[in-house]
Design a protein around this motif. Structure first.
Motif, mmCIF file in Angstrom:
data_model
loop_
_atom_site.group_PDB
_atom_site.id
_atom_site.type_symbol
_atom_site.label_atom_id
_atom_site.label_comp_id
_atom_site.label_asym_id
_atom_site.label_seq_id
_atom_site.Cartn_x
_atom_site.Cartn_y
_atom_site.Cartn_z
ATOM 1 N N GLU A 100 0.823 -1.210 0.000
ATOM 2 C CA GLU A 100 0.000 0.000 0.000
ATOM 3 C C GLU A 100 0.855 1.258 0.000
ATOM 4 O O GLU A 100 1.909 1.296 0.631
ATOM 5 C CB GLU A 100 -0.892 0.039 1.247
ATOM 6 N N GLY A 101 0.330 2.252 -0.675
ATOM 7 C CA GLY A 101 0.924 3.578 -0.664
ATOM 8 C C GLY A 101 -0.154 4.590 -0.353
ATOM 9 O O GLY A 101 -1.296 4.452 -0.794
ATOM 10 N N HIS A 102 0.205 5.598 0.401
ATOM 11 C CA HIS A 102 -0.753 6.611 0.843
ATOM 12 C C HIS A 102 -0.213 7.983 0.457
ATOM 13 O O HIS A 102 0.978 8.245 0.553
ATOM 14 C CB HIS A 102 -0.924 6.521 2.360
ATOM 15 N N ALA A 103 -1.124 8.873 0.040
ATOM 16 C CA ALA A 103 -0.739 10.247 -0.285
ATOM 17 C C ALA A 103 -1.928 11.164 -0.078
ATOM 18 O O ALA A 103 -3.080 10.746 -0.163
ATOM 19 C CB ALA A 103 -0.245 10.347 -1.719
ATOM 20 N N GLY A 104 -1.635 12.419 0.185
ATOM 21 C CA GLY A 104 -2.663 13.429 0.378
ATOM 22 C C GLY A 104 -3.241 13.388 1.776
ATOM 23 O O GLY A 104 -2.780 12.643 2.637
ATOM 24 N N ILE A 117 -5.563 9.479 -0.976
ATOM 25 C CA ILE A 117 -5.608 8.217 -1.710
ATOM 26 C C ILE A 117 -4.745 7.191 -0.995
ATOM 27 O O ILE A 117 -3.600 7.476 -0.639
ATOM 28 C CB ILE A 117 -5.084 8.385 -3.155
ATOM 29 N N THR A 118 -5.303 6.003 -0.807
ATOM 30 C CA THR A 118 -4.527 4.841 -0.411
ATOM 31 C C THR A 118 -4.655 3.841 -1.546
ATOM 32 O O THR A 118 -5.758 3.404 -1.867
ATOM 33 C CB THR A 118 -5.039 4.231 0.908
ATOM 34 N N LEU A 119 -3.533 3.550 -2.173
ATOM 35 C CA LEU A 119 -3.486 2.662 -3.330
ATOM 36 C C LEU A 119 -2.830 1.360 -2.896
ATOM 37 O O LEU A 119 -1.756 1.378 -2.294
ATOM 38 C CB LEU A 119 -2.662 3.323 -4.433
ATOM 39 N N ALA A 120 -3.494 0.238 -3.164
ATOM 40 C CA ALA A 120 -2.966 -1.073 -2.794
ATOM 41 C C ALA A 120 -2.752 -1.913 -4.049
ATOM 42 O O ALA A 120 -3.653 -2.048 -4.875
ATOM 43 C CB ALA A 120 -3.926 -1.784 -1.846
ATOM 44 N N LEU A 121 -1.550 -2.461 -4.166
ATOM 45 C CA LEU A 121 -1.194 -3.299 -5.302
ATOM 46 C C LEU A 121 -0.926 -4.707 -4.812
ATOM 47 O O LEU A 121 -0.165 -4.902 -3.863
ATOM 48 C CB LEU A 121 0.083 -2.782 -5.977
ATOM 49 N N ARG A 122 -1.547 -5.680 -5.459
ATOM 50 C CA ARG A 122 -1.201 -7.076 -5.189
ATOM 51 C C ARG A 122 -0.328 -7.514 -6.349
ATOM 52 O O ARG A 122 -0.743 -7.500 -7.508
ATOM 53 C CB ARG A 122 -2.435 -7.972 -5.081
ATOM 54 N N LEU A 123 0.922 -7.845 -6.026
ATOM 55 C CA LEU A 123 1.901 -8.173 -7.049
ATOM 56 C C LEU A 123 2.133 -9.674 -7.147
ATOM 57 O O LEU A 123 2.012 -10.392 -6.158
ATOM 58 C CB LEU A 123 3.231 -7.470 -6.743
ATOM 59 N N ALA A 134 -1.069 -7.873 -10.157
ATOM 60 C CA ALA A 134 -2.159 -8.830 -10.341
ATOM 61 C C ALA A 134 -3.494 -8.116 -10.180
ATOM 62 O O ALA A 134 -4.423 -8.324 -10.962
ATOM 63 C CB ALA A 134 -2.046 -9.976 -9.346
ATOM 64 N N GLU A 135 -3.577 -7.260 -9.160
ATOM 65 C CA GLU A 135 -4.796 -6.489 -8.892
ATOM 66 C C GLU A 135 -4.427 -5.160 -8.250
ATOM 67 O O GLU A 135 -3.392 -5.046 -7.607
ATOM 68 C CB GLU A 135 -5.702 -7.210 -7.887
ATOM 69 N N CYS A 136 -5.313 -4.198 -8.403
ATOM 70 C CA CYS A 136 -5.150 -2.887 -7.785
ATOM 71 C C CYS A 136 -6.466 -2.511 -7.119
ATOM 72 O O CYS A 136 -7.535 -2.670 -7.712
ATOM 73 C CB CYS A 136 -4.787 -1.854 -8.844
ATOM 74 N N ARG A 137 -6.370 -2.027 -5.906
ATOM 75 C CA ARG A 137 -7.534 -1.503 -5.180
ATOM 76 C C ARG A 137 -7.143 -0.152 -4.590
ATOM 77 O O ARG A 137 -5.966 0.158 -4.437
ATOM 78 C CB ARG A 137 -7.941 -2.442 -4.048
ATOM 79 N N TYR A 138 -8.136 0.612 -4.200
ATOM 80 C CA TYR A 138 -7.849 1.926 -3.632
ATOM 81 C C TYR A 138 -8.991 2.382 -2.731
ATOM 82 O O TYR A 138 -10.127 1.930 -2.848
ATOM 83 C CB TYR A 138 -7.633 2.960 -4.747
ATOM 84 N N GLY A 189 -3.895 14.068 -10.138
ATOM 85 C CA GLY A 189 -2.927 13.176 -10.769
ATOM 86 C C GLY A 189 -1.622 13.108 -10.001
ATOM 87 O O GLY A 189 -0.995 12.047 -9.912
ATOM 88 N N LEU A 190 -1.218 14.227 -9.421
ATOM 89 C CA LEU A 190 0.021 14.244 -8.646
ATOM 90 C C LEU A 190 -0.112 13.443 -7.359
ATOM 91 O O LEU A 190 0.808 12.711 -6.974
ATOM 92 C CB LEU A 190 0.430 15.691 -8.341
ATOM 93 N N VAL A 191 -1.257 13.547 -6.699
ATOM 94 C CA VAL A 191 -1.473 12.769 -5.478
ATOM 95 C C VAL A 191 -1.534 11.281 -5.815
ATOM 96 O O VAL A 191 -0.971 10.446 -5.096
ATOM 97 C CB VAL A 191 -2.743 13.240 -4.735
ATOM 98 N N LEU A 192 -2.172 10.937 -6.920
ATOM 99 C CA LEU A 192 -2.229 9.542 -7.355
ATOM 100 C C LEU A 192 -0.817 9.020 -7.648
ATOM 101 O O LEU A 192 -0.457 7.913 -7.252
ATOM 102 C CB LEU A 192 -3.134 9.407 -8.580
ATOM 103 N N GLU A 193 -0.014 9.817 -8.313
ATOM 104 C CA GLU A 193 1.377 9.439 -8.587
ATOM 105 C C GLU A 193 2.143 9.218 -7.280
ATOM 106 O O GLU A 193 2.894 8.249 -7.151
ATOM 107 C CB GLU A 193 2.055 10.527 -9.418
ATOM 108 N N ASP A 194 1.945 10.106 -6.309
ATOM 109 C CA ASP A 194 2.617 9.960 -5.016
ATOM 110 C C ASP A 194 2.186 8.677 -4.301
ATOM 111 O O ASP A 194 3.009 8.001 -3.680
ATOM 112 C CB ASP A 194 2.343 11.163 -4.119
ATOM 113 N N ALA A 195 0.913 8.328 -4.381
ATOM 114 C CA ALA A 195 0.422 7.105 -3.742
ATOM 115 C C ALA A 195 1.049 5.872 -4.408
ATOM 116 O O ALA A 195 1.446 4.920 -3.727
ATOM 117 C CB ALA A 195 -1.101 7.030 -3.811
ATOM 118 N N LEU A 196 1.162 5.894 -5.726
ATOM 119 C CA LEU A 196 1.787 4.783 -6.440
ATOM 120 C C LEU A 196 3.265 4.673 -6.074
ATOM 121 O O LEU A 196 3.778 3.576 -5.811
ATOM 122 C CB LEU A 196 1.606 4.944 -7.947
#
Length: 135
Positions: free
Chosen positions: A34-38, A46-52, A59-63, A112-119
């Protein structure tokens, strides 16, 4: 000649009205980073979670998101684009390019910048656990 951005605006509204992949992975799901920004105080969070996969592909992305329609829509759009992407593609993601692709007005480009930071934060968490370094 200016490009017709009506379809882009329609896509943003469609993703805002019916966001895809929203939510969190169940507790205990392996290979989730998980990555968090803002912040709510700043108007978007945004909290972005990636399952790798073991190979380092999404494999999957949730937020989870708090923000304006543009912020919600961009999270949804990105969550559909990330599966199958490798670490290099993730590291090359640019939030402003996504906002420009969907013809968002300048006042909404911060989404878009906050999303980039979360990623980037999610990738940093992955790199911390795997011992990899990012450029």
């Amino acid at each position: 000649m200016a490009a017709d951005t009506t379809a882009y605006r329609d896509a943003v509204w469609e993703h805002f009205r019916a966001p895809r992949n929203i939510g969190a992975f169940p507790a205990g799901t392996s290979q989730v980073f998980e990555g968090h920004a803002g912040s709510p105080r700043a108007g978007r969070e945004i909290t972005l979670a990636l399952r790798l996969t073991a190979e380092g592909r999404v494999a999957e992305c949730r937020y989870r998101v708090y923000g304006c329609p543009a912020t919600i829509a961009l999270c949804s759009i990105l969550s559909e684009r990330l599966p199958g992407q490798g670490l290099e593609a993730l590291a090359g993601f640019r939030g402003l390019a996504l906002t420009e692709e969907f013809a968002l007005p300048p006042a909404k480009r911060a989404a878009g910048l906050v999303l980039e930071d979360a990623l980037k934060a999610a990738l940093a968490r992955y790199n911390m656990t795997s011992g990899l370094k990012t450029a």
